[in-house]
Write an enzyme that holds these catalytic residues in place. Structure first.
Site, mmCIF file in Angstrom:
data_model
loop_
_atom_site.group_PDB
_atom_site.id
_atom_site.type_symbol
_atom_site.label_atom_id
_atom_site.label_comp_id
_atom_site.label_asym_id
_atom_site.label_seq_id
_atom_site.Cartn_x
_atom_site.Cartn_y
_atom_site.Cartn_z
ATOM 1 N N HIS A 297 -13.808 4.126 -8.244
ATOM 2 C CA HIS A 297 -13.689 3.172 -7.269
ATOM 3 C C HIS A 297 -15.352 2.729 -7.025
ATOM 4 C CE1 HIS A 297 -11.934 0.883 -3.767
ATOM 5 N NE2 HIS A 297 -13.009 1.052 -3.328
ATOM 6 N N ASP B 168 -17.178 -0.983 -5.386
ATOM 7 C CA ASP B 168 -17.016 -1.946 -4.514
ATOM 8 C C ASP B 168 -18.133 -3.097 -5.067
ATOM 9 O OD1 ASP B 168 -14.875 -2.198 -2.665
ATOM 10 O OD2 ASP B 168 -15.659 -0.268 -2.059
ATOM 11 N N GLU C 226 -7.456 -2.830 -3.676
ATOM 12 C CA GLU C 226 -7.626 -1.909 -2.599
ATOM 13 C C GLU C 226 -6.902 -2.557 -1.222
ATOM 14 O OE1 GLU C 226 -10.963 0.806 -0.463
ATOM 15 O OE2 GLU C 226 -11.551 -0.952 -1.370
ATOM 16 N N HIS D 23 -5.370 -0.436 3.198
ATOM 17 C CA HIS D 23 -6.811 -0.179 3.480
ATOM 18 C C HIS D 23 -7.046 0.593 4.989
ATOM 19 C CE1 HIS D 23 -11.144 -1.434 4.062
ATOM 20 N NE2 HIS D 23 -11.280 -0.238 2.868
ATOM 21 N N HIS E 40 -7.003 6.049 1.405
ATOM 22 C CA HIS E 40 -6.928 5.170 2.517
ATOM 23 C C HIS E 40 -5.410 5.432 3.333
ATOM 24 C CE1 HIS E 40 -10.535 2.823 3.213
ATOM 25 N NE2 HIS E 40 -10.552 2.648 1.906
ATOM 26 N N HIS F 144 -10.601 7.169 -4.380
ATOM 27 C CA HIS F 144 -11.869 7.784 -3.759
ATOM 28 C C HIS F 144 -11.678 8.750 -2.389
ATOM 29 C CE1 HIS F 144 -10.924 3.825 -1.939
ATOM 30 N NE2 HIS F 144 -11.916 3.723 -1.135
ATOM 31 N N ASP G 34 -17.291 5.245 -4.747
ATOM 32 C CA ASP G 34 -17.570 4.152 -3.673
ATOM 33 C C ASP G 34 -18.734 3.550 -3.565
ATOM 34 O OD1 ASP G 34 -16.276 2.637 -1.901
ATOM 35 O OD2 ASP G 34 -15.983 4.256 -0.237
#
Length: 395
Positions: free
Chosen positions: A23, A25, A126, A153, A194, A215, A323
């Site tokens: 993961h 972003d 995600e 999420h 999540h 993650h 992350d």
């Protein structure tokens, strides 16, 4: 083993078995910071003033494959087109940097990229809000290259409960189980980061393919709802899945949990989303930190999670999902994507074997994607696509 020799050994291992990171972003950071102006944030140049990620630091970190998150916020009214923009961003990055990045859709693509010395680039959506309750949209995302979807999420959706929201449907609804079934049929990995623990358990009861946590860390080590309870980790061997430890301080260091809650409230008081990492948002973060020094996570903090997760789930079911560019703060020694060798060196010092570390960095994640492909071939031979709707099952 001395610090120097451990670090040298870590880099040697990563040259052969690079990190598959679950993961990153970067696409969302590019959207937030420069609205996808890739000249303004050219990752072929040093971006350390703005981002955790650029090509040189990915190389220095021994990253061989990256799941780029095509995340969009769950409160956006146009989540599907926004997700398509994120996918387009990843495609643009790959097209701009063909010597370094290689599009990857399969486990075989991962191995081909490793042989070529390029970084395999995969995508993960995600949050189930990105399919707008439509299995056809799910299939379209798969066709565009998305290879995992995180079921939620930070907020519940209509068919699955999030770890950081109030209970809604009690885990997965009937339509949520249909989503998991269709993901299995497509070959899209079911990502349980999540989600609420109830959703984790329902998904493990439903999925006939290995799941991942792209993650997430250990709830027994740091009691945060984003982490994985031991009873869920214990089920991974039977499922075949992989839990990819994350580096986010508020998920790995108990002392950071309360501090983060206060920092998030401060962000909201200043008119920012609590996850914002734009320059103006970071100024607010840093001012708060000056007044209230934050507890500092370290490489050892993350290694503590991996030690525990290996004891509970076994070495065949662990991976890494940092992350980066999705968190305002990182642990000391894991400041950006160049830091993975420091974690591997710490684990070497703790007695992890070379074969264990090869599984952690590369082999487990490649295996789980290949297993999902195998399940998909079997399911596609027995049934066609599902067109069931939320109203059909959850009315």
């Amino acid at each position: 083993m001395t610090a120097v020799s451990a670090l040298e050994s870590a880099r040697e291992l990563l040259a052969e078995f690079p990190v598959v990171d679950g993961h990153n972003d970067l696409p969302w950071a590019l959207r937030e910071q420069v609205r996808y102006d890739l000249d303004a944030r050219d990752i072929a140049t040093d971006q350390s003033a703005h981002l955790h990620t650029d090509l040189a630091r990915l190389r220095a970190g021994g990253v061989g494959a990256q799941y780029w998150s095509v995340y969009v916020r769950s409160d956006l009214p146009d989540a599907v087109p926004a997700t398509l923009e994120q996918i387009d961003c990843v495609r643009q990055l790959i097209d701009r940097h063909p010597a370094d990045l290689r599009a990857a859709l399969t486990a075989a693509d991962l191995e081909a990229a490793r042989a070529e010395g390029r970084i395999a680039s995969l995508m993960g959506a995600e949050g189930g809000h990105s399919i707008a309750n439509s299995l056809a949209t799910l299939r379209a995302l798969y066709a565009l290259g998305v290879r995992y979807m995180t079921l939620t999420h930070n907020d519940n959706n209509d068919w699955a409960d999030s770890a950081t929201d109030k209970p809604g449907v009690g885990g997965l609804s009937a339509f949520g189980r249909a989503v998991v079934g269709e993901m299995n049929r497509e070959g899209m990995l079911v990502d349980l980061s999540h989600v609420a623990a109830t959703t984790m358990r329902d998904a493990l009861d439903t999925s006939v393919a290995p799941v991942i946590f792209s993650h997430s860390s250990s709830r027994a080590v740091c009691d945060h709802p984003r982490n994985i309870p031991d009873d869920v980790l214990e089920r991974l061997p039977a499922n075949g899945g992989v839990a990819m430890v994350t580096f986010v301080p508020k998920f790995v260091l108990q002392a950071a949990v309360d501090w983060t809650a206060a920092a998030d409230e401060n962000m909201r008081a200043h008119g920012f989303h609590h996850l914002a990492t734009t320059p103006d948002a970071m100024k607010v973060h840093r001012a708060f930190e000056e007044r209230h020094p934050r507890p500092i996570a370290t490489v050892a903090t993350v290694a503590d999670h991996l030690d525990h997760m290996r004891e509970v789930a076994g070495i065949d079911h662990l991976g890494i999902g940092g992350d980066y560019d999705g968190t305002a703060f990182t642990p000391d020694g894991l400041d950006d994507v160049s830091g993975y060798p420091n974690l591997i060196a710490e684990l070497l010092d703790r007695g992890w074997s070379r074969s264990d570390l090869a599984k952690l960095t590369w082999q487990n994640s490649v295996r789980v994607l290949g297993a999902a492909e195998d399940v998909a071939r079997e399911l596609q031979a027995t049934r066609g696509p599902s067109n069931v709707t939320l109203r059909d099952l959850d009315a």
